[in-house]
Design a protein around this motif. Structure first.
Motif, PDB file in Angstrom:
ATOM      1  N   SER A  29     -89.082  21.709  16.482  1.00 14.64           N
ATOM      2  CA  SER A  29     -89.348  20.530  17.316  1.00 14.64           C
ATOM      3  C   SER A  29     -89.791  19.351  16.450  1.00 14.64           C
ATOM      4  O   SER A  29     -89.388  18.203  16.694  1.00 14.64           O
ATOM      5  N   ALA A  30     -90.601  19.638  15.443  1.00 18.47           N
ATOM      6  CA  ALA A  30     -91.034  18.572  14.530  1.00 18.47           C
ATOM      7  C   ALA A  30     -89.843  18.036  13.732  1.00 18.47           C
ATOM      8  O   ALA A  30     -89.725  16.825  13.521  1.00 18.47           O
ATOM      9  N   GLN A  31     -88.944  18.931  13.305  1.00 15.26           N
ATOM     10  CA  GLN A  31     -87.776  18.496  12.543  1.00 15.26           C
ATOM     11  C   GLN A  31     -86.814  17.681  13.402  1.00 15.26           C
ATOM     12  O   GLN A  31     -86.251  16.689  12.948  1.00 15.26           O
ATOM     13  N   GLN A  32     -86.627  18.108  14.644  1.00 12.85           N
ATOM     14  CA  GLN A  32     -85.688  17.431  15.546  1.00 12.85           C
ATOM     15  C   GLN A  32     -86.310  16.255  16.293  1.00 12.85           C
ATOM     16  O   GLN A  32     -85.610  15.492  16.951  1.00 12.85           O
ATOM     17  N   ARG A  33     -87.663  16.157  16.228  1.00 12.20           N
ATOM     18  CA  ARG A  33     -88.401  15.086  16.915  1.00 12.20           C
ATOM     19  C   ARG A  33     -88.185  15.120  18.422  1.00 12.20           C
ATOM     20  O   ARG A  33     -88.071  14.084  19.077  1.00 12.20           O
ATOM     21  N   ARG A  34     -88.102  16.319  18.948  1.00 10.03           N
ATOM     22  CA  ARG A  34     -87.977  16.535  20.391  1.00 10.03           C
ATOM     23  C   ARG A  34     -88.349  17.983  20.674  1.00 10.03           C
ATOM     24  O   ARG A  34     -88.248  18.837  19.782  1.00 10.03           O
ATOM     25  N   PRO A  35     -88.785  18.300  21.904  1.00  9.43           N
ATOM     26  CA  PRO A  35     -89.126  19.698  22.218  1.00  9.43           C
ATOM     27  C   PRO A  35     -87.899  20.594  22.125  1.00  9.43           C
ATOM     28  O   PRO A  35     -86.844  20.270  22.662  1.00  9.43           O
ATOM     29  N   VAL A  36     -88.040  21.700  21.427  1.00 11.84           N
ATOM     30  CA  VAL A  36     -86.930  22.646  21.243  1.00 11.84           C
ATOM     31  C   VAL A  36     -87.402  24.046  21.600  1.00 11.84           C
ATOM     32  O   VAL A  36     -88.415  24.516  21.082  1.00 11.84           O
ATOM     33  N   ASN A  37     -86.675  24.693  22.496  1.00 13.56           N
ATOM     34  CA  ASN A  37     -86.951  26.084  22.847  1.00 13.56           C
ATOM     35  C   ASN A  37     -86.113  26.966  21.944  1.00 13.56           C
ATOM     36  O   ASN A  37     -84.924  27.163  22.179  1.00 13.56           O
ATOM     37  N   ARG A  38     -86.717  27.493  20.905  1.00  7.20           N
ATOM     38  CA  ARG A  38     -85.981  28.210  19.874  1.00  7.20           C
ATOM     39  C   ARG A  38     -85.601  29.611  20.314  1.00  7.20           C
ATOM     40  O   ARG A  38     -86.277  30.253  21.110  1.00  7.20           O
ATOM     41  N   ARG A 253     -69.640  21.265  33.135  1.00  6.10           N
ATOM     42  CA  ARG A 253     -69.808  22.479  33.929  1.00  6.10           C
ATOM     43  C   ARG A 253     -70.458  23.616  33.138  1.00  6.10           C
ATOM     44  O   ARG A 253     -70.550  24.735  33.636  1.00  6.10           O
ATOM     45  N   MET A 254     -70.882  23.315  31.913  1.00 10.10           N
ATOM     46  CA  MET A 254     -71.582  24.333  31.127  1.00 10.10           C
ATOM     47  C   MET A 254     -72.838  24.782  31.852  1.00 10.10           C
ATOM     48  O   MET A 254     -73.540  23.981  32.467  1.00 10.10           O
ATOM     49  N   TRP A 260     -79.004  24.996  26.689  1.00  6.85           N
ATOM     50  CA  TRP A 260     -80.244  25.325  25.973  1.00  6.85           C
ATOM     51  C   TRP A 260     -79.931  26.007  24.647  1.00  6.85           C
ATOM     52  O   TRP A 260     -80.602  25.768  23.650  1.00  6.85           O
ATOM     53  N   MET A 261     -78.921  26.877  24.666  1.00  5.59           N
ATOM     54  CA  MET A 261     -78.578  27.619  23.458  1.00  5.59           C
ATOM     55  C   MET A 261     -78.150  26.677  22.331  1.00  5.59           C
ATOM     56  O   MET A 261     -78.553  26.830  21.176  1.00  5.59           O
TER      57      MET A 261
END
Length: 288
Positions: A29-38, A253-254, A260-261
């Motif tokens: 999340s810090a690297q992407q500068r956004r919340p990331v659900n890993r 339509r995904m 998320w993936m």
């Protein structure tokens, strides 16, 4: 050191699944500068950390008091485990959930020296520092509470695994579909380029053949060639727009879990469908 029953070991596994997810999600999340659900699962768990922690704790048991030996043993065992898991997941789901291709001293993008060293350091730090609070928690938890907790979490974990596997298998089919749509669009683009080249050749040839004739004849021939070319170009552009529209509609339509993936795994790669992965990323970024 520690002597746990099977339920306690399962609880250890789940605890480190969650801690691994917290660690990875914060870093990415810090690297992407956004919340990331890993991770592979939809819930807050990364099984590779759970399995890795259990393995490293078992590696440290017979080597207690020998940190150098623990370091190298943990590094080797965890690196082999990471490689095997990477191969199996890519074989099953056609994608690579982590990729070290840009790292130095890497092998097939699945393992790298930097990751191996971190595994080795973790093998030394884990039993003597990180695991101490976890061990105290296990000691304070009654046997009944341990069993109940493990049973409840296991139901959730198995349900999440089943749902995530279905999503991953569906995602592999999606990549195949996107790759086919991209190939169709590329064919139209190639036809457009070839048609433009043919038009240029026809104009040049007509100019040579009609050089001796009057200006009016040359102009008439040019207009005829350009009119035919414009008609073909318009048809190809309509076909390209239709192909692009079908691809955009398919991305819309995904399933949310598939989105998320992609968003939760910035290093997601596919040896078989690399262009499809990048196409999905590009369109998801464009769609917000």
């Amino acid at each position: 050191m520690y002597d746990y029953n099977p339920f306690q070991w399962m609880l250890v596994f789940y605890i480190y699944c969650v801690l691994g997810w917290v660690f990875e999600s914060i870093v990415v999340s810090a690297q992407q500068r956004r919340p990331v659900n890993r991770g592979f699962l939809r819930g807050p768990m990364l099984p590779i950390y759970g399995f890795g922690a259990v393995m490293l704790l078992h590696v440290a048991l017979p080597l207690d008091g020998h940190p150098v030996a623990i370091f190298f043993a943990g590094m080797i065992v965890a690196t082999v485990f990471e490689y095997v898991v990477g191969v199996l997941m890519e074989s099953l789901f056609k994608v690579r959930y982590w990729d070290y291709s840009e790292h130095k001293f890497q092998f097939q993008g699945r393992i790298c020296l930097q990751s191996s060293v971190v595994w080795g350091l973790l093998a030394v730090v884990l039993p003597y520092f990180i695991h101490r609070p976890v061990e105290r928690f296990l000691e304070r938890l009654s046997p009944l509470a341990t069993v109940i907790t493990v049973c409840v979490v296991s139901v959730y974990f198995v349900t999440d695994v089943i749902g995530s596997v279905k999503t991953a298998l569906g995602f592999a089919k999606l990549l195949e579909e996107v790759e086919r749509m991209r190939a169709e669009a590329d064919v139209v683009r190639q036809q457009l380029a070839a048609q433009a080249e043919r038009t240029r050749e026809q104009l040049a040839q007509a100019a040579q053949e009609l050089r001796a004739q009057g200006t009016a004849a040359v102009q008439e021939s040019r207009q005829r060639i350009l009119a035919a070319s414009e008609n073909q170009r318009l048809q190809l552009h309509l076909a390209l727009r239709e192909a692009d529209s079908r691809l955009s509609e398919r991305v819309k339509r995904m399933r949310v879990t598939s989105k998320w993936m992609v968003r939760g795994n910035p290093t997601l790669r596919s040896g078989r469908y690399p262009a499809a992965i990048e196409e999905l990323r590009r369109r998801l970024r464009r769609n917000g």
